[in-house]
Design an enzyme around this catalytic site. Structure first.
Site, mmCIF file in Angstrom:
data_model
loop_
_atom_site.group_PDB
_atom_site.id
_atom_site.type_symbol
_atom_site.label_atom_id
_atom_site.label_comp_id
_atom_site.label_asym_id
_atom_site.label_seq_id
_atom_site.Cartn_x
_atom_site.Cartn_y
_atom_site.Cartn_z
ATOM 1 N N TYR A 121 78.061 42.401 105.710
ATOM 2 C CA TYR A 121 79.405 42.146 106.405
ATOM 3 C C TYR A 121 80.283 42.894 105.989
ATOM 4 C CZ TYR A 121 83.354 39.978 108.965
ATOM 5 O OH TYR A 121 84.468 39.522 109.687
ATOM 6 N N SER A 175 88.264 43.580 108.845
ATOM 7 C CA SER A 175 88.489 42.307 108.366
ATOM 8 C C SER A 175 89.146 42.678 106.893
ATOM 9 C CB SER A 175 87.030 41.649 107.788
ATOM 10 O OG SER A 175 87.318 40.538 107.131
HETATM 11 N N1 LIG Z 1 87.118 34.964 112.469
HETATM 12 C C1 LIG Z 1 87.400 35.333 111.692
HETATM 13 O O1 LIG Z 1 87.581 34.623 110.441
HETATM 14 C C2 LIG Z 1 87.120 36.686 111.462
HETATM 15 C C3 LIG Z 1 88.035 37.231 110.247
HETATM 16 C C4 LIG Z 1 87.778 38.649 110.283
HETATM 17 C C5 LIG Z 1 87.236 39.477 111.079
HETATM 18 N N2 LIG Z 1 86.742 39.054 112.264
HETATM 19 C C6 LIG Z 1 86.212 39.727 113.174
HETATM 20 O O2 LIG Z 1 87.040 39.615 114.367
HETATM 21 C C7 LIG Z 1 86.021 39.880 115.585
HETATM 22 C C8 LIG Z 1 86.105 38.677 116.499
HETATM 23 O O3 LIG Z 1 85.272 37.959 115.761
HETATM 24 P P1 LIG Z 1 85.411 36.218 116.168
HETATM 25 O O4 LIG Z 1 85.928 35.451 115.030
HETATM 26 O O5 LIG Z 1 86.518 36.054 117.383
HETATM 27 O O6 LIG Z 1 84.060 35.846 116.714
HETATM 28 P P2 LIG Z 1 83.256 35.215 118.190
HETATM 29 O O7 LIG Z 1 84.052 34.304 118.506
HETATM 30 O O8 LIG Z 1 81.909 35.231 117.698
HETATM 31 O O9 LIG Z 1 83.371 36.609 118.951
HETATM 32 C C9 LIG Z 1 82.540 37.596 118.733
HETATM 33 C C10 LIG Z 1 82.593 38.336 120.207
HETATM 34 O O10 LIG Z 1 81.753 39.447 119.973
HETATM 35 C C11 LIG Z 1 80.787 39.480 121.021
HETATM 36 N N3 LIG Z 1 79.854 40.201 120.696
HETATM 37 C C12 LIG Z 1 78.804 39.843 119.704
HETATM 38 N N4 LIG Z 1 77.643 40.835 119.963
HETATM 39 C C13 LIG Z 1 77.969 42.038 120.767
HETATM 40 C C14 LIG Z 1 77.250 42.594 121.298
HETATM 41 N N5 LIG Z 1 76.284 43.069 120.688
HETATM 42 N N6 LIG Z 1 77.819 43.612 122.334
HETATM 43 C C15 LIG Z 1 78.918 43.255 123.086
HETATM 44 N N7 LIG Z 1 79.665 42.078 122.357
HETATM 45 C C16 LIG Z 1 79.262 41.509 121.398
HETATM 46 C C17 LIG Z 1 80.394 38.264 121.464
HETATM 47 O O11 LIG Z 1 80.160 38.003 122.687
HETATM 48 P P3 LIG Z 1 78.644 37.752 123.097
HETATM 49 O O12 LIG Z 1 77.869 36.903 122.057
HETATM 50 O O13 LIG Z 1 78.758 37.237 124.543
HETATM 51 O O14 LIG Z 1 78.179 39.246 123.211
HETATM 52 C C18 LIG Z 1 82.129 37.643 121.216
HETATM 53 O O15 LIG Z 1 82.863 37.703 122.443
HETATM 54 C C19 LIG Z 1 84.552 40.216 114.599
HETATM 55 O O16 LIG Z 1 84.464 41.622 114.517
HETATM 56 C C20 LIG Z 1 84.683 39.586 113.392
HETATM 57 O O17 LIG Z 1 84.132 40.122 112.309
HETATM 58 C C21 LIG Z 1 87.008 37.630 112.373
#
Ligand SMILES: NC(=O)c1ccc[n+]([C@@H]2O[C@H](COP(=O)([O-])OP(=O)(O)OC[C@H]3O[C@@H](n4cnc5c(N)ncnc54)[C@H](OP(=O)(O)O)[C@@H]3O)[C@@H](O)[C@H]2O)c1
Length: 253
Positions: A153, A140
């Site tokens: 985080y 991130s």
């Molecule tokens: N959205 C943003 O603004 C943003 C910004 C910077 C970085 N990021 C990063 O991008 C990545 C994806 O985030 P997102 O925003 O798309 O969030 P999200 O929609 O909550 O997706 C997170 C994914 O991770 C999976 N997950 C969570 N815990 C897990 C576990 N223990 N084992 C396997 N899978 C797991 C979830 O599925 P299950 O719950 O089904 O396991 C889901 O598929 C994250 O690393 C986040 O920190 C996001």
């Protein structure tokens, strides 16, 4: 300068997306399927994966905090496909946290998922990381430098940035591509709960396009939206006193 080999076509490429049940991971898996890649999708929610990708992708439910389960998942995918060309780790979570709201159990859970989870995944796919394959983590822009309200985080994402850099240096001579994906704010279930303003917020589809394009052009760091990530990169070049002053002013914290 391309730090990884360029990808001219996704046709038939074997890609494992971990954290594919929602958000950026799901959007990236869907885009790669549209481009002709063979995609395996993992997350804990088997139902969500099946609903979204059943019949199109190889559905392999897995928890990144379970190293043994991940190894079994990797073996299953490799046995099915004969190898894995690219593995991307999107599994992660975010919780607002300041020192006075800190809960040590939550800190451990965040680090275990965001950072140790990437090591678990690396351990699972290590046997398949041969010349011509690749491994990527989603960190991130919050990992570039310390931010308020981001105690666990931010540290976990800074760790991922360091991990990706170390991996690139170690794997370079072996012909394994390493990707560091640093998103700004993206509209997903993760950010839906945020109560603070999110500058330059983009849809998950746009994030997926930026990631796929970044891999195609052989980038090491894939960061977006550029206006926001470049601004944060610049801020992190400032001396501490100026960096702290700017961050306090921008965040109001
Ligand atoms: N959205 C943003 O603004 C943003 C910004 C910077 C970085 N990021 C990063 O991008 C990545 C994806 O985030 P997102 O925003 O798309 O969030 P999200 O929609 O909550 O997706 C997170 C994914 O991770 C999976 N997950 C969570 N815990 C897990 C576990 N223990 N084992 C396997 N899978 C797991 C979830 O599925 P299950 O719950 O089904 O396991 C889901 O598929 C994250 O690393 C986040 O920190 C996001």
């Amino acid at each position: 300068m391309a730090l990884n080999p360029r990808v001219a076509s996704w046709q038939g490429r074997r890609v494992w997306i971990v954290g594919a049940s929602s958000g950026i991971g799901a959007a990236t898996a869907a885009l790669l399927l549209d481009r002709g890649a063979r995609v395996a999708v993992a997350a804990r929610s088997a139902g969500a994966l099946q609903e979204r990708f059943g019949g199109r992708a190889l559905v392999v439910p897995a928890d990144v905090t379970d190293a043994e389960g991940l190894r079994a998942a990797a073996q299953r995918i490799a046995a099915e496909w004969g190898g894995i060309d690219l593995t991307l780790d999107f599994a992660g979570t975010y919780r607002e946290m300041r020192p006075w709201t800190m809960d040590l159990a939550e800190v451990r859970a965040i680090v275990e998922l965001n950072l140790v989870g990437a090591f678990n995944l690396l351990d699972a796919v290590r046997p398949y990381l041969k010349s011509g394959t690749g491994f990527g983590v989603v960190a991130s822009v919050a990992g570039y430098g310390g931010l308020p309200n981001s105690l666990a985080y931010g540290a976990s994402k800074a760790g991922l940035i360091n991990l990706a850099q170390s991996l690139w240096l170690d794997y370079r001579a072996r012909g394994v591509a390493v990707y560091l994906i640093n998103p700004g704010f993206v509209e997903t279930p993760l950010t839906a709960k945020n109560r603070f303003p999110m500058p330059f917020l983009i849809p998950a589809d746009a994030a997926a396009k930026a990631i796929v394009k970044g891999v195609e052009r052989g980038a090491f760091e894939i960061h977006f939206p550029r206006r926001f990530s470049r601004l944060l990169k610049l801020l992190n070049l400032l001396p501490d006193f100026l960096y702290f002053r700017c961050v306090r002013k921008f965040t109001g914290l």
